[in-house]
Design an enzyme around this catalytic site. Structure first.
Site, short mmCIF file in Angstrom:
data_model
loop_
_atom_site.label_atom_id
_atom_site.label_comp_id
_atom_site.label_asym_id
_atom_site.label_seq_id
_atom_site.Cartn_x
_atom_site.Cartn_y
_atom_site.Cartn_z
N TRP A 1 2.04 2.80 2.26
CA TRP A 1 2.02 2.43 0.84
C TRP A 1 3.13 1.43 0.49
CZ3 TRP A 1 1.35 7.66 -2.32
CH2 TRP A 1 0.16 8.28 -1.91
N SER B 1 -3.92 -6.62 8.02
CA SER B 1 -5.12 -6.88 7.22
C SER B 1 -6.34 -6.10 7.71
CB SER B 1 -5.40 -8.39 7.15
OG SER B 1 -4.32 -9.06 6.54
N HIS C 1 9.14 -1.42 11.02
CA HIS C 1 8.14 -2.28 10.40
C HIS C 1 8.74 -3.69 10.29
CE1 HIS C 1 5.50 -4.04 7.40
NE2 HIS C 1 4.62 -3.09 7.73
N GLU D 1 8.81 -5.75 8.02
CA GLU D 1 9.56 -6.00 6.77
C GLU D 1 10.97 -5.45 6.88
OE1 GLU D 1 6.61 -4.28 4.19
OE2 GLU D 1 5.25 -5.91 4.72
N GLY E 1 -1.78 -1.48 5.45
CA GLY E 1 -0.95 -1.67 4.27
C GLY E 1 -1.78 -1.71 3.00
N GLY E 2 -2.12 -2.92 2.56
CA GLY E 2 -2.80 -3.11 1.28
C GLY E 2 -4.01 -2.21 1.07
N GLU F 1 1.66 -4.94 15.21
CA GLU F 1 1.32 -5.62 13.96
C GLU F 1 1.78 -7.08 14.04
OE1 GLU F 1 0.98 -2.67 10.51
OE2 GLU F 1 3.09 -3.14 10.72
C1 PEP Z 1 1.47 -3.23 7.11
O1 PEP Z 1 2.25 -3.48 6.22
O2 PEP Z 1 1.79 -2.44 8.00
C2 PEP Z 1 0.18 -3.91 7.10
C3 PEP Z 1 -0.53 -3.91 8.18
O3 PEP Z 1 -0.20 -4.48 5.90
P1 PEP Z 1 -1.66 -5.08 5.57
O4 PEP Z 1 -2.67 -4.08 6.03
O5 PEP Z 1 -1.63 -5.25 4.08
O6 PEP Z 1 -1.77 -6.37 6.32
#
Ligand code: PEP
Length: 253
Positions: free
Chosen positions: A10, A216, A98, A100, A237-238, A170
């Site tokens: 989230w 994504s 992650h 980020e 994520g989203g 990722e």
């Molecule tokens: C994530 O933040 O781990 C991610 C994969 O984001 P999204 O699915 O939005 O690309």
């Protein structure tokens, strides 16, 4: 045997009321509609963990994760959250590294190794994230770049400890961008990581390591990605912020 997992990250979204509605909806939909042997994991903000864990009592299909933790056990570290605190509110998983956190909070492989040991020491399960930026992908060195993240972030662990790790690959260029790695790109990396793990820890541990794909993932592409032989689910994520979309992704494992 490796676990099939879909984890919903989230990030820093949803206040408590909205988070509890989202969690309840996902818990109910997964209970009614998902009949496989995998698990869904809700990676909520720290402040929601305790309340969401109460919704999950005895639930075997949905588990709870923190999105980060301190490398320290306790003490004068203002603003930090320890593994014992996370455990005490009912989470059993912790996402580490992650992109980020690596990028905005300067988390290095050395720090992530420390955090991983702290998480394992508390009896919690780490989801260790790795992945390359676009420039590395375009330069062609992406396999070595991500293998190095595993080598430096994880390979000092004993085989027993490593066997408790879930890896999330990722590619940074696919996170939140709408650009998804193709199934071929995901499979290439996942197979390379499994071979890399086998060279260090042996074939059996490599075969039993769950490697999730993130970047994504949506209901519309999950089935194709998760059908790759070395892709054991996803970190989302989203799309994890919408209960119907997230549940459809869970149903693809
Ligand atoms: C994530 O933040 O781990 C991610 C994969 O984001 P999204 O699915 O939005 O690309």
């Amino acid at each position: 045997m490796r676990k099939k997992i879909v984890a919903g990250n989230w990030k820093m979204n949803k206040d408590l009321e909205a988070g509890l509605s989202l969690a309840s909806e996902v818990i109910n939909m997964v209970a009614d509609e998902y009949h496989g042997t995998g698990i869904a994991i809700l990676c909520t903000p720290f402040v929601h963990l305790h309340s969401v864990s109460k919704l999950l009592a005895g639930n075997t299909k949905v588990a709870l994760a923190a999105q980060n933790c301190s490398q320290y056990q306790s003490g004068a570290y203002t603003g930090e959250i320890s593994v014992e605190m996370i455990k005490s509110v009912g989470a059993t998983w912790v996402v580490l590294g992650h992109s980020e956190r690596r990028e905005y909070f300067n988390e290095t492989d050395a720090l992530l190794l420390e955090k991983t040991k702290t998480v394992l020491g508390a009896g919690l399960n780490p989801i260790f994230c790795c992945g390359e930026p676009l420039a590395i992908r375009e330069g062609g060195e992406y396999l070595n770049y991500v293998k190095d993240q595993l080598t430096h972030g994880l390979f000092a662990l004993s085989a027993e400890d490593f066997s408790k790790i879930v890896i999330a690959y990722e590619p940074i260029w696919a996170i939140g961008t709408g650009l998804t790695a193709s199934p071929e790109q995901a499979q290439e990396m996942h197979a390379a990581l499994r071979t890399h793990i086998a060279a260090h820890y042996g074939a059996e541990i490599a075969e039993n390591t769950s490697i999730l794909y993130g970047g994504s993932v949506k209901a519309s592409n999950a089935k194709e990605l998760f059908s790759c032989p070395d892709v054991d689910g996803g970190l989302v994520g989203g799309a994890s912020l919408q209960s119907r979309e997230f549940t459809e992704i869970v149903k693809a494992i």
